[in-house]
Enzyme design. Structure first.
Site, PDB file in Angstrom:
ATOM      1  N   GLU A  43      -5.489   1.212  -2.986  1.00 12.92           N
ATOM      2  CA  GLU A  43      -5.599  -0.137  -3.533  1.00 12.92           C
ATOM      3  C   GLU A  43      -6.162  -0.117  -4.948  1.00 12.92           C
ATOM      4  O   GLU A  43      -5.727  -0.887  -5.820  1.00 12.92           O
ATOM      5  CB  GLU A  43      -6.475  -1.004  -2.625  1.00 12.92           C
ATOM      6  CG  GLU A  43      -5.927  -1.215  -1.218  1.00 12.92           C
ATOM      7  CD  GLU A  43      -4.690  -2.099  -1.190  1.00 12.92           C
ATOM      8  OE1 GLU A  43      -4.279  -2.607  -2.247  1.00 12.92           O
ATOM      9  OE2 GLU A  43      -4.124  -2.278  -0.091  1.00 12.92           O
ATOM     10  N   THR A  67       4.067  -0.593  -7.146  1.00 11.70           N
ATOM     11  CA  THR A  67       4.158  -1.397  -5.929  1.00 11.70           C
ATOM     12  C   THR A  67       3.247  -2.611  -5.971  1.00 11.70           C
ATOM     13  O   THR A  67       3.230  -3.395  -5.025  1.00 11.70           O
ATOM     14  CB  THR A  67       3.854  -0.528  -4.684  1.00 11.70           C
ATOM     15  OG1 THR A  67       4.306  -1.197  -3.508  1.00 11.70           O
ATOM     16  CG2 THR A  67       2.378  -0.206  -4.594  1.00 11.70           C
ATOM     17  N   ARG A 104      -3.732  -1.460  -8.023  1.00 10.70           N
ATOM     18  CA  ARG A 104      -4.181  -2.734  -8.599  1.00 10.70           C
ATOM     19  C   ARG A 104      -4.946  -2.547  -9.905  1.00 10.70           C
ATOM     20  O   ARG A 104      -4.659  -3.206 -10.901  1.00 10.70           O
ATOM     21  CB  ARG A 104      -5.060  -3.496  -7.593  1.00 10.70           C
ATOM     22  CG  ARG A 104      -4.378  -3.785  -6.273  1.00 10.70           C
ATOM     23  CD  ARG A 104      -5.164  -4.782  -5.449  1.00 10.70           C
ATOM     24  NE  ARG A 104      -4.748  -4.779  -4.048  1.00 10.70           N
ATOM     25  CZ  ARG A 104      -4.879  -5.809  -3.222  1.00 10.70           C
ATOM     26  NH1 ARG A 104      -5.405  -6.935  -3.651  1.00 10.70           N
ATOM     27  NH2 ARG A 104      -4.500  -5.715  -1.952  1.00 10.70           N
ATOM     28  N   GLU A 142       6.937  -9.791  -1.471  1.00 14.66           N
ATOM     29  CA  GLU A 142       8.091  -8.900  -1.291  1.00 14.66           C
ATOM     30  C   GLU A 142       9.434  -9.610  -1.392  1.00 14.66           C
ATOM     31  O   GLU A 142      10.394  -9.088  -1.978  1.00 14.66           O
ATOM     32  CB  GLU A 142       7.980  -8.162   0.050  1.00 14.66           C
ATOM     33  CG  GLU A 142       6.906  -7.102   0.092  1.00 14.66           C
ATOM     34  CD  GLU A 142       5.511  -7.682   0.277  1.00 14.66           C
ATOM     35  OE1 GLU A 142       4.525  -6.997  -0.069  1.00 14.66           O
ATOM     36  OE2 GLU A 142       5.401  -8.835   0.762  1.00 14.66           O
ATOM     37  N   ASP A 151       5.913   1.902   4.103  1.00 16.81           N
ATOM     38  CA  ASP A 151       6.898   1.216   3.266  1.00 16.81           C
ATOM     39  C   ASP A 151       7.052   1.787   1.868  1.00 16.81           C
ATOM     40  O   ASP A 151       8.151   2.163   1.442  1.00 16.81           O
ATOM     41  CB  ASP A 151       6.568  -0.279   3.195  1.00 16.81           C
ATOM     42  CG  ASP A 151       5.100  -0.554   2.826  1.00 16.81           C
ATOM     43  OD1 ASP A 151       4.310   0.402   2.770  1.00 16.81           O
ATOM     44  OD2 ASP A 151       4.757  -1.725   2.594  1.00 16.81           O
TER      45      ASP A 151
END
Length: 648
Positions: free
Chosen positions: A279, A636, A283, A547, A412
């Protein structure tokens, strides 16, 4: 016993009356409650059992009738009052709103209210995990609020007490008109929206979200818009950093400058705090690198170097598969307390960022660390036609919990980063491309099915040979990734599958009463089904995820089919209708199937600003050079990083 009691005895003589006085300390008269209670009790005992039963039955019946009539009574009372609390709770707008007085949105708070709401308590780490139905105490108090009415400043207060801005009450009207809009008229209006008004609507949504963050959560990780507070995860201003490049792309210069000033003066990574490697990378490191490339400001590169170097201890493991958690102040790393495993998606979805950091700094250790991870995963046994399990052990470097395959959570972005690393590096790393192509074939062979009765194409899950028609909303990244691959020269049937999957993801929104997708759906496959999609009670929440709008952006950018813009516009309108909080910010909700009470969770995830609104803005833009996909690849978390120039 206090007071006195007069007992009239049958006289033994005609001229005689006997009166007895109870003892009284003061000797004065006292018509006390205790005397009345005992007198009533004596009379009650004198009644027959049948009489007492009848009286009790009547009282119980009256009590039940009172409870049943209470909502109507309170509704009548509230209809006669002006509700001045404009920020009690988020509620959806009920259709066919009567004409309203025009007032300046958004609703202003009274000075005394604002001063009180700015008081912040200490960070509460457990706020990250919200329970179902979790709202603030003030929200609970407002749950039984009265009928829909016009509130102060022309706001609409729905029947349960929410305050919605005028523009939301009138189906997104920007000019403050307050006329009723039928569904047919609304659909026609949506299809005729000008190309400039839709991007501006996204900018307005961002400003509204930013207002809530600035007022109630400035410098903290995430906004809690209903309680006008914040929650901490890492204590690093997560929302602010995640939103930097969004503000730049949306040309929100004032907001960007105030955020930049905070980064320059307040942001420090020298903290004794555990952060999640994945994360923090996607981010914070991704956000800083992206903002550096867009602005050219060395401030953001310096901060990226700082956090990148502090994350490196995660790779100090026996297998070189990184730990999940790093203490960026102490320089130590560890797995979660309950396991020595990391998730496959997390350890294979940090490569774009660390590779770019090495390219910018000319320090190879960052790229070498993440390349080692990809090399090991490439060689591992336990795959099924290119599909990977969800967990990998940090001690021995082997897959664990084998036999379970999904494109949802924990796996994913492994597939996403296979393709995007290949694109980032100039389409030269053939091993990455081969793994990606094999995985897509594995999806087609093992996970792809169609629903009944309408034949929606979906990607399910496989558990020890048993197929499950379960699909996470996270899987809706796949249409965009497939389209991106086809655009970069991969088989054309990837684009065909992308379009089919895009339709399915859109239906996950359309089939819900709020027009917002749940976190997880189950598809019906047996003949005779009356509906394609079922949603379990525990899966009905919506976290403002990006998404689907991400994939809509890719599909529109490559096909120029305006239906994808229209679909995104519907989603934005429903975000505004069911998740917008009038005092600032948006909230995730617990129940997408209940438009009357979607049960707000009191949390605005940082990715709503970092991803969802960014992709919506890019979707509505018809400028292909605005973050050109020939020059950038998105990580992502929707942070664009440059495609490396060819050295050949």
């Amino acid at each position: 016993m206090k007071g006195w009691v007069a007992d009239m005895h049958p006289p033994s003589r005609q001229d005689y009356v006997a009166i007895s006085f109870a003892r009284q300390g003061s000797g004065s008269y006292s018509n006390s409650k205790q005397w009345r209670r005992q007198s009533c009790w004596r009379k009650w005992k004198q009644l027959s059992r049948l009489q007492r039963s009848l009286i009790l039955f009547i009282l119980v019946l009256l009590f039940i009738c009172g409870i049943a009539s209470y909502p109507a009574v309170t509704e009548h009372i509230r209809d006669g009052e002006q509700d001045t609390d404009s920020n009690s709770i988020l509620r959806p707008v009920i259709p066919h709103v009567p004409p309203l007085k025009q007032g300046p949105p958004p609703l202003p708070e009274q000075p005394s209210q604002r001063k009180l709401s700015n008081k912040r308590g200490p960070p509460v780490l457990q706020n990250r995990l919200q329970k179902n139905g979790n709202v603030s105490d003030t929200v609970v108090e407002e749950k039984a609020a009265g009928s829909k009415k016009e509130g102060p400043e022309g706001a609409v207060i729905s029947w349960r007490g929410a305050v919605i801005d005028n523009d939301q009450a009138t189906q997104g009207s920007k000019d403050g008109e307050s006329k009723e809009v039928s569904p047919a008229d609304q659909k026609a209006k949506s299809s005729k929206e000008s190309e400039t008004s839709r991007p501006e609507a996204v900018r307005e949504a961002f400003r509204h979200a930013w207002k809530g963050y600035k007022d109630f959560a400035w410098g903290h990780d995430e906004l809690r818009p209903l309680s006008k507070s914040y929650s901490e995860w890492f204590g690093l201003g997560l929302t602010l950093i995640d939103a930097l490049d969004t503000m730049w792309i949306l040309q929100l210069k004032e907001e960007f400058e105030e955020a930049k000033a905070w980064v320059a003066t307040e942001l420090t990574f020298n903290k004794n705090v555990d952060v999640n490697l994945f994360e923090s990378t996607i981010r914070i490191l991704g956000g800083l690198l992206s903002t550096y490339h867009l602005t050219g400001d060395i401030l953001f590169l310096d901060k990226a170097k700082d956090i990148g170097s502090r994350l490196m201890p995660a790779f100090n493991t026996p297998s070189k598969i990184p730990y999940s958690d790093v203490n960026i102040g102490k320089g130590t790393a560890h797995p979660p307390r309950w396991t020595s495993d990391s998730t496959v998606a997390e350890v294979t979805s940090i490569q774009l960022e660390f590779r770019e950091l090495s390219r910018l700094t000319q320090e190879p250790q960052y790229q070498a660390a993440v390349a080692e991870v990809m090399e090991q995963v490439h060689k591992l046994d336990g795959k099924l036609d290119g599909l990977v399990p969800m967990f990998i052990n940090t001690n021995n470097g082997q897959f664990t919990h084998q036999g379970i395959y999904t494109l949802g959570a924990r796996a994913d972005s492994y597939y996403e980063y296979l393709l995007k690393q290949w694109i980032q590096g100039g389409k030269k790393e053939n091993q990455l491309l081969e793994d990606y192509l094999q995985a897509i074939e594995g999806v087609k062979k093992n996970l792809l099915q169609k629903s009944s009765p309408n034949g929606l194409t979906f990607v399910g899950e496989l558990s020890h040979g048993q197929f499950s028609p379960k699909m996470d909303h996270l899987v809706c990244f796949l249409p965009g990734t497939l389209a991106l691959g086809a655009y970069n020269g991969l088989p054309t049937d990837h684009m065909d599958l992308a379009k089919q999957m895009m339709e399915t993801c859109y239906q996950m929104y359309v089939k819900m009463e709020t027009g917002l997708s749940p976190e997880i759906v189950h598809f019906n496959m047996h003949q005779g089904s009356t509906r394609d999609i079922d949603v379990k009670l525990a899966d009905r929440h919506n976290l403002l995820r990006p998404e689907t709008v991400e994939s809509l952006f890719y599909l529109y950018r490559f096909t120029k089919d305006h239906k994808y813009q229209d679909w995104g516009w519907e989603i934005l309108q429903n975000f505004n209708k069911y998740t917008k909080v009038s005092s600032g910010g948006y909230t995730s909700i617990n129940n997408v199937r209940d438009p009357d009470y979607p049960s707000p969770r009191d949390k605005m995830e940082s990715f709503f600003l970092g991803e969802t609104l960014k992709y919506l803005y890019l979707l509505f833009s018809d400028d292909p050079n605005l973050i050109s996909l020939d020059q950038y690849v998105f990580n992502t978390e929707a942070h664009p990083l440059p495609i490396w120039p060819s050295t050949a």
